[in-house]
Design a protein around this motif. Structure first.
Motif, PDB file in Angstrom:
ATOM      1  N   LEU A 160       0.840  -1.192   0.000  1.00 59.65           N
ATOM      2  CA  LEU A 160       0.000   0.000   0.000  1.00 59.65           C
ATOM      3  C   LEU A 160       0.877   1.244   0.000  1.00 59.65           C
ATOM      4  CD1 LEU A 160      -2.486  -1.001   2.858  1.00 59.65           C
ATOM      5  CD2 LEU A 160      -2.712  -1.483   0.423  1.00 59.65           C
ATOM      6  N   GLU A 161       0.363   2.312  -0.569  1.00 60.67           N
ATOM      7  CA  GLU A 161       1.100   3.564  -0.557  1.00 60.67           C
ATOM      8  C   GLU A 161       0.158   4.687  -0.148  1.00 60.67           C
ATOM      9  OE1 GLU A 161       3.604   3.873  -4.045  1.00 60.67           O
ATOM     10  OE2 GLU A 161       4.005   5.964  -3.495  1.00 60.67           O
ATOM     11  N   VAL A 162       0.488   5.354   0.937  1.00 53.58           N
ATOM     12  CA  VAL A 162      -0.369   6.447   1.407  1.00 53.58           C
ATOM     13  C   VAL A 162       0.480   7.670   1.724  1.00 53.58           C
ATOM     14  CG1 VAL A 162      -2.217   5.010   2.362  1.00 53.58           C
ATOM     15  CG2 VAL A 162      -0.277   5.605   3.805  1.00 53.58           C
ATOM     16  N   PRO A 163      -0.112   8.872   1.631  1.00 49.46           N
ATOM     17  CA  PRO A 163       0.656  10.068   1.996  1.00 49.46           C
ATOM     18  C   PRO A 163       0.804  10.184   3.511  1.00 49.46           C
ATOM     19  CG  PRO A 163      -1.499  10.672   1.113  1.00 49.46           C
ATOM     20  CD  PRO A 163      -1.427   9.196   1.066  1.00 49.46           C
ATOM     21  N   LYS A 164       1.788  10.962   3.920  1.00 51.14           N
ATOM     22  CA  LYS A 164       2.043  11.193   5.341  1.00 51.14           C
ATOM     23  C   LYS A 164       0.815  11.834   5.990  1.00 51.14           C
ATOM     24  CE  LYS A 164       5.181  13.774   8.196  1.00 51.14           C
ATOM     25  NZ  LYS A 164       6.269  14.740   8.231  1.00 51.14           N
ATOM     26  N   GLY A 165       0.479  11.398   7.180  1.00 43.80           N
ATOM     27  CA  GLY A 165      -0.667  11.955   7.891  1.00 43.80           C
ATOM     28  C   GLY A 165      -1.983  11.283   7.540  1.00 43.80           C
ATOM     29  N   ALA A 166      -1.909  10.267   6.683  1.00 42.56           N
ATOM     30  CA  ALA A 166      -3.137   9.593   6.247  1.00 42.56           C
ATOM     31  C   ALA A 166      -3.731   8.737   7.363  1.00 42.56           C
ATOM     32  CB  ALA A 166      -2.845   8.724   5.034  1.00 42.56           C
ATOM     33  N   THR A 167      -5.056   8.768   7.407  1.00 40.86           N
ATOM     34  CA  THR A 167      -5.760   7.881   8.335  1.00 40.86           C
ATOM     35  C   THR A 167      -6.234   6.681   7.528  1.00 40.86           C
ATOM     36  OG1 THR A 167      -6.483   9.784   9.604  1.00 40.86           O
ATOM     37  CG2 THR A 167      -7.687   7.739   9.960  1.00 40.86           C
ATOM     38  N   VAL A 168      -5.819   5.525   7.933  1.00 41.85           N
ATOM     39  CA  VAL A 168      -6.173   4.322   7.179  1.00 41.85           C
ATOM     40  C   VAL A 168      -7.066   3.426   8.035  1.00 41.85           C
ATOM     41  CG1 VAL A 168      -5.293   2.323   5.917  1.00 41.85           C
ATOM     42  CG2 VAL A 168      -3.977   4.439   5.933  1.00 41.85           C
ATOM     43  N   HIS A 169      -8.215   3.102   7.469  1.00 45.03           N
ATOM     44  CA  HIS A 169      -9.108   2.158   8.143  1.00 45.03           C
ATOM     45  C   HIS A 169      -8.855   0.784   7.525  1.00 45.03           C
ATOM     46  CE1 HIS A 169     -11.349   5.548   9.808  1.00 45.03           C
ATOM     47  NE2 HIS A 169     -11.248   6.104   8.624  1.00 45.03           N
ATOM     48  N   PHE A 170      -8.240  -0.095   8.269  1.00 44.20           N
ATOM     49  CA  PHE A 170      -7.961  -1.432   7.753  1.00 44.20           C
ATOM     50  C   PHE A 170      -9.184  -2.310   7.962  1.00 44.20           C
ATOM     51  CE2 PHE A 170      -3.782   0.236   8.803  1.00 44.20           C
ATOM     52  CZ  PHE A 170      -3.049  -0.098   7.672  1.00 44.20           C
ATOM     53  N   LYS A 171      -9.531  -3.026   6.905  1.00 45.92           N
ATOM     54  CA  LYS A 171     -10.658  -3.951   6.980  1.00 45.92           C
ATOM     55  C   LYS A 171     -10.107  -5.277   6.474  1.00 45.92           C
ATOM     56  CE  LYS A 171     -15.311  -2.781   6.500  1.00 45.92           C
ATOM     57  NZ  LYS A 171     -16.391  -2.156   5.751  1.00 45.92           N
ATOM     58  N   VAL A 172      -9.911  -6.224   7.361  1.00 47.52           N
ATOM     59  CA  VAL A 172      -9.188  -7.433   6.992  1.00 47.52           C
ATOM     60  C   VAL A 172      -9.978  -8.689   7.362  1.00 47.52           C
ATOM     61  CG1 VAL A 172      -6.913  -8.524   7.080  1.00 47.52           C
ATOM     62  CG2 VAL A 172      -7.107  -6.123   7.667  1.00 47.52           C
TER      63      VAL A 172
ATOM     64  N   PHE B 137      -1.054   7.496  10.064  1.00 51.09           N
ATOM     65  CA  PHE B 137       0.389   7.424   9.830  1.00 51.09           C
ATOM     66  C   PHE B 137       0.973   8.834   9.839  1.00 51.09           C
ATOM     67  CE2 PHE B 137      -1.212   3.425   8.228  1.00 51.09           C
ATOM     68  CZ  PHE B 137      -0.259   2.523   8.660  1.00 51.09           C
ATOM     69  N   ASP B 138       1.458   9.262  10.997  1.00 51.59           N
ATOM     70  CA  ASP B 138       1.986  10.618  11.144  1.00 51.59           C
ATOM     71  C   ASP B 138       3.416  10.759  10.647  1.00 51.59           C
ATOM     72  OD1 ASP B 138      -0.217  11.977  12.178  1.00 51.59           O
ATOM     73  OD2 ASP B 138       0.106  11.092  14.161  1.00 51.59           O
ATOM     74  N   GLU B 139       4.114   9.636  10.558  1.00 50.68           N
ATOM     75  CA  GLU B 139       5.504   9.702  10.127  1.00 50.68           C
ATOM     76  C   GLU B 139       5.698   8.979   8.808  1.00 50.68           C
ATOM     77  OE1 GLU B 139       8.244   8.482  13.249  1.00 50.68           O
ATOM     78  OE2 GLU B 139       6.969   9.594  14.657  1.00 50.68           O
ATOM     79  N   ALA B 140       6.557   9.585   7.972  1.00 52.73           N
ATOM     80  CA  ALA B 140       6.853   8.954   6.692  1.00 52.73           C
ATOM     81  C   ALA B 140       7.778   7.763   6.918  1.00 52.73           C
ATOM     82  CB  ALA B 140       7.502   9.971   5.764  1.00 52.73           C
ATOM     83  N   GLY B 141       7.759   6.856   5.976  1.00 50.27           N
ATOM     84  CA  GLY B 141       8.631   5.690   6.097  1.00 50.27           C
ATOM     85  C   GLY B 141       7.979   4.444   5.559  1.00 50.27           C
ATOM     86  N   GLU B 142       8.698   3.365   5.718  1.00 49.98           N
ATOM     87  CA  GLU B 142       8.173   2.099   5.238  1.00 49.98           C
ATOM     88  C   GLU B 142       7.711   1.277   6.437  1.00 49.98           C
ATOM     89  OE1 GLU B 142      10.434   0.130   1.931  1.00 49.98           O
ATOM     90  OE2 GLU B 142      10.214  -1.572   3.265  1.00 49.98           O
ATOM     91  N   PHE B 143       6.482   0.854   6.406  1.00 44.41           N
ATOM     92  CA  PHE B 143       5.945   0.067   7.515  1.00 44.41           C
ATOM     93  C   PHE B 143       5.729  -1.374   7.064  1.00 44.41           C
ATOM     94  CE2 PHE B 143       5.114   4.357   8.702  1.00 44.41           C
ATOM     95  CZ  PHE B 143       5.160   4.387  10.083  1.00 44.41           C
ATOM     96  N   LEU B 144       5.989  -2.256   7.973  1.00 46.64           N
ATOM     97  CA  LEU B 144       5.876  -3.675   7.680  1.00 46.64           C
ATOM     98  C   LEU B 144       4.597  -4.219   8.303  1.00 46.64           C
ATOM     99  CD1 LEU B 144       7.830  -5.905   6.514  1.00 46.64           C
ATOM    100  CD2 LEU B 144       8.537  -6.295   8.870  1.00 46.64           C
ATOM    101  N   ILE B 145       3.912  -5.052   7.558  1.00 45.67           N
ATOM    102  CA  ILE B 145       2.770  -5.758   8.158  1.00 45.67           C
ATOM    103  C   ILE B 145       3.261  -7.182   8.360  1.00 45.67           C
ATOM    104  CG2 ILE B 145       0.376  -6.500   7.897  1.00 45.67           C
ATOM    105  CD1 ILE B 145       0.093  -4.411   5.669  1.00 45.67           C
ATOM    106  N   ILE B 146       3.176  -7.681   9.554  1.00 47.59           N
ATOM    107  CA  ILE B 146       3.617  -9.060   9.747  1.00 47.59           C
ATOM    108  C   ILE B 146       2.513  -9.919  10.345  1.00 47.59           C
ATOM    109  CG2 ILE B 146       6.116  -8.674   9.873  1.00 47.59           C
ATOM    110  CD1 ILE B 146       5.830  -8.704  12.908  1.00 47.59           C
ATOM    111  N   CYS B 147       2.595 -11.189  10.021  1.00 47.76           N
ATOM    112  CA  CYS B 147       1.656 -12.158  10.570  1.00 47.76           C
ATOM    113  C   CYS B 147       2.271 -12.663  11.865  1.00 47.76           C
ATOM    114  CB  CYS B 147       1.462 -13.310   9.586  1.00 47.76           C
ATOM    115  SG  CYS B 147       0.443 -14.636  10.254  1.00 47.76           S
ATOM    116  N   ASN B 148       1.574 -12.488  12.964  1.00 47.45           N
ATOM    117  CA  ASN B 148       2.130 -12.950  14.236  1.00 47.45           C
ATOM    118  C   ASN B 148       1.344 -14.102  14.868  1.00 47.45           C
ATOM    119  OD1 ASN B 148      -0.064 -11.546  15.116  1.00 47.45           O
ATOM    120  ND2 ASN B 148       1.055  -9.947  16.180  1.00 47.45           N
ATOM    121  N   GLU B 149       0.617 -14.818  14.008  1.00 51.36           N
ATOM    122  CA  GLU B 149      -0.064 -16.032  14.475  1.00 51.36           C
ATOM    123  C   GLU B 149       0.449 -17.137  13.561  1.00 51.36           C
ATOM    124  OE1 GLU B 149      -2.567 -16.501  16.774  1.00 51.36           O
ATOM    125  OE2 GLU B 149      -2.857 -14.407  17.319  1.00 51.36           O
TER     126      GLU B 149
END
Lengths: 154, 52
Positions: A82-94, A126-138
């Protein structure tokens, strides 16, 4: 009943502490809207790909710097980065198309269990720019350690 | 009268025995230390939750 003076002190102290803790949690839950990510929204896990909105997963702009990220977790991926601008509010629906997965973005409060048959939602800004990782922890199978996703915040 | 006197003095002794309180200074300190630790950890976790 006779009670030692000190005993009264620590009982009152403990009681007040408990009331304060529970009030803070109560206020943040009922007044500020904090709640666990999983709710009772259900979906037929065998028809995930035909059921809206999961028939068209991905990022959708729903407002001013506000996005909805519809994602299907399945062995062993979360979908396109995913690519979003800084300060974006993301509603995750998973939701999950197979087994129980984890959905965690280290360094944020995003951490939920993705149970097949359930739709899990969580919101993060997401208030800070950068690369975020989504990981599976189960643990979800032989490829569990390779299951990750990416969010690019510019 | 003698009987009454002895009964009275017995009760007074019992009352006095009840009033001798154990010293709980160390217990109070330990309880407060554990309480302080719990409060600090709770505040730490909640602050972390709010900040991210």
């Amino acid at each position: 009943m006779h009670m030692h003076k000190y005993e009264k002190i620590w009982l009152v102290f403990g009681g007040i502490t408990l009331i304060v803790f529970l009030s803070v949690i109560g206020v943040s839950a009922f007044a500020m809207g904090h709640h666990p990510p999983s709710d009772m929204t259900t979906i037929d896990p065998e028809k995930v790909k035909e059921t809206a909105p999961f028939d068209d997963p991905g990022l959708k702009k729903i407002g001013d710097n506000e996005y909805e990220a519809v994602m299907v977790a399945q062995a062993f991926m979360f979908g396109e980065p995913l690519e979003v601008p800084k300060g974006a509010t993301v509603h995750f629906k998973v939701t999950s198309a197979d087994v129980v997965h984890g959905f965690s973005i280290p360094g944020t409060n995003v951490n939920m269990m993705i149970t097949p048959g359930h739709i899990n939602t969580i919101t993060h800004k997401f208030d800070e720019a950068g690369e975020f990782l989504i990981i599976c922890n189960e643990y979800c199978g032989v490829g569990h350690q390779a299951m990750s996703g990416k969010i690019e915040v510019n | 009268m003698a009987k009454l006197d002895s009964a009275k003095s017995f009760e007074t002794e019992k009352e006095q025995a009840g009033k001798t309180e154990p010293k709980l200074n160390g217990t109070l300190l330990s309880v407060m230390l554990v309480g302080g630790f719990i409060i600090l950890s709770w505040i730490g976790v909640y602050a972390l939750y709010l900040s991210r």
